[in-house]
Design an enzyme around this catalytic site. Structure first.
Site, PDB file in Angstrom:
ATOM      1  N   CYS A 114      -9.713  25.491  31.501  1.00 50.92           N
ATOM      2  CA  CYS A 114      -9.809  24.727  32.746  1.00 50.92           C
ATOM      3  C   CYS A 114      -9.686  25.601  33.993  1.00 50.92           C
ATOM      4  O   CYS A 114     -10.196  25.246  35.057  1.00 50.92           O
ATOM      5  CB  CYS A 114      -8.741  23.639  32.778  1.00 50.92           C
ATOM      6  SG  CYS A 114      -8.858  22.473  31.410  1.00 50.92           S
ATOM      7  N   HIS A 262      -9.227  20.921  39.871  1.00 51.77           N
ATOM      8  CA  HIS A 262      -9.855  20.762  38.559  1.00 51.77           C
ATOM      9  C   HIS A 262      -9.769  19.298  38.155  1.00 51.77           C
ATOM     10  O   HIS A 262      -8.725  18.661  38.280  1.00 51.77           O
ATOM     11  CB  HIS A 262      -9.140  21.644  37.534  1.00 51.77           C
ATOM     12  CG  HIS A 262      -9.404  21.251  36.117  1.00 51.77           C
ATOM     13  ND1 HIS A 262     -10.678  21.157  35.604  1.00 51.77           N
ATOM     14  CD2 HIS A 262      -8.557  20.887  35.112  1.00 51.77           C
ATOM     15  CE1 HIS A 262     -10.599  20.763  34.338  1.00 51.77           C
ATOM     16  NE2 HIS A 262      -9.320  20.591  34.022  1.00 51.77           N
ATOM     17  N   ASN A 292     -13.680  15.192  32.227  1.00 55.16           N
ATOM     18  CA  ASN A 292     -13.148  16.549  32.368  1.00 55.16           C
ATOM     19  C   ASN A 292     -14.151  17.521  31.752  1.00 55.16           C
ATOM     20  O   ASN A 292     -14.340  17.530  30.537  1.00 55.16           O
ATOM     21  CB  ASN A 292     -11.795  16.640  31.655  1.00 55.16           C
ATOM     22  CG  ASN A 292     -11.162  18.012  31.750  1.00 55.16           C
ATOM     23  OD1 ASN A 292     -11.813  19.000  32.068  1.00 55.16           O
ATOM     24  ND2 ASN A 292      -9.874  18.094  31.444  1.00 55.16           N
TER      25      ASN A 292
END
Length: 335
Positions: A114, A262, A292
């Site tokens: 991430c 993020h 995501n």
């Protein structure tokens, strides 16, 4: 000494939209449950036989190159961030070099999940600051859907992730008051297994072990996440690394024009927004539409925000990420 600035942005997501209602047909879940916990309404999944992690990255890169107003052969270096490469090896950086038909520039693969794009931006920034390179292509691309447990057993993870890619061109900037002002990177490996994919790996279970056991209950090759533990760590580290970047540049939360976190969980973004006293116009979220997308989430969100006119010359833009590793980081940018 130079600065680096983002001169071009692009993103690509597959056409195949997967809604929460679609997921409810293959696992015990529902739209209300998913939205309440994550904020996600839909995501994109690659249809097998079409896109790959590399091909999505190439499509995003082509847009970024065009918008930067450079020839593809002006690119000096490639940085590719992903946790879902086409192959175990080689990494997708060299595949991008091949598929874009670039000259034999260097290609670096980054495995920081991430935080991968922020790490990539930081590495590119250092190369440009030193004078070694002038134009660097940074790509974040992920194809999660082919590796998720799309059953009730895996719903805690599988409803969260989507596929897509984003790319940026970083270019040398002689005005050191513009561009990337600073980047800040951290890790805490003691929590590595709290968000991980253990197999196949040389440490515990490699392909031959999985094939030999042929165990349908073996979940080691599916992603695992201790959701509550990750959430609690994320909100702390997000706050810390954003403040670190601001304080390094003698700035405060009130100076932020746009924060792009993020896109891990809308609830995390909302927590950070409230903690820093930011308005809705100061924070950009699109997880509700894409899920995501790990290393791709920040470049997708940054590109979309720019396309919508939310990023303007002179703006202070803050990028921040937290994820598996644990790794986290921030980038402070004067647009």
């Amino acid at each position: 000494m130079y600065n680096s600035r983002i001169s071009g942005l692009g993103f690509y997501v597959p056409e195949n939209v997967v809604t929460n209602d679609d997921l409810s047909k293959v696992m015990d879940t529902n739209d209300e449950w998913i939205q309440e916990r994550t904020g996600i309404k839909e995501r994109r999944h690659v249809i097998k036989g079409t896109d790959t992690t590399t091909s999505m990255g190439v499509k995003a890169a082509q847009k970024a190159i065009e918008r930067a107003g450079i020839d593809k052969n002006d690119i000096d270096f490639i940085i590719f961030a992903t946790l879902s490469p086409d192959y175990y090896f080689p990494g997708p950086g060299v595949l991008v070099q091949r598929d874009l038909d670039l000259k034999t520039v260097g290609a670096l693969d980054i495995r920081n999940q991430c935080s991968g794009f922020v790490y990539g931006i930081s590495v590119a920034d250092q190369y440009i600051k030193s004078g070694m390179y002038k134009n660097i292509l940074v790509v974040g691309s992920e194809l999660h859907s082919h590796g998720l447990d799309m059953t009730t057993r895996g719903r805690g993870v599988s409803v969260i992730f989507g596929d897509g890619a984003g790319a940026a061109i970083l270019t040398r900037e002689e005005d050191t008051s513009k561009g990337i002002l600073s980047t800040h990177l951290h890790s805490e490996g003691q929590h590595a297994e709290e968000l991980s994919l253990i197999a196949p790996g040389m440490g515990k279970r490699w392909v031959n072990d999985i094939i030999k056991d042929n165990d349908p209950e073996d979940t080691s090759y599916f992603p695992y996440m201790n959701g509550q533990f990750v959430f609690k760590n994320a909100v702390v580290r997000f706050s810390e690394v954003i403040m670190e970047g601001l304080q390094t540049n003698n700035l405060g939360p009130q100076d932020i024009d746009l924060l792009i976190p993020h896109q891990a969980n809308l609830r995390i973004s909302q927590f950070i927004q409230k903690k820093f006293g930011l308005s809705d116009d100061q924070v950009f979220n699109n997880i509700m539409n894409y899920g995501n997308t790990t290393a791709a989430s920040i470049p997708i969100a940054l590109t979309e925000a720019w396309e919508l006119g939310k990023v303007k010359e002179g703006d202070l833009v803050v990028l921040a990420a937290f994820g598996s590793g644990f790794t986290w980081g921030s980038a402070i940018i004067r647009w």
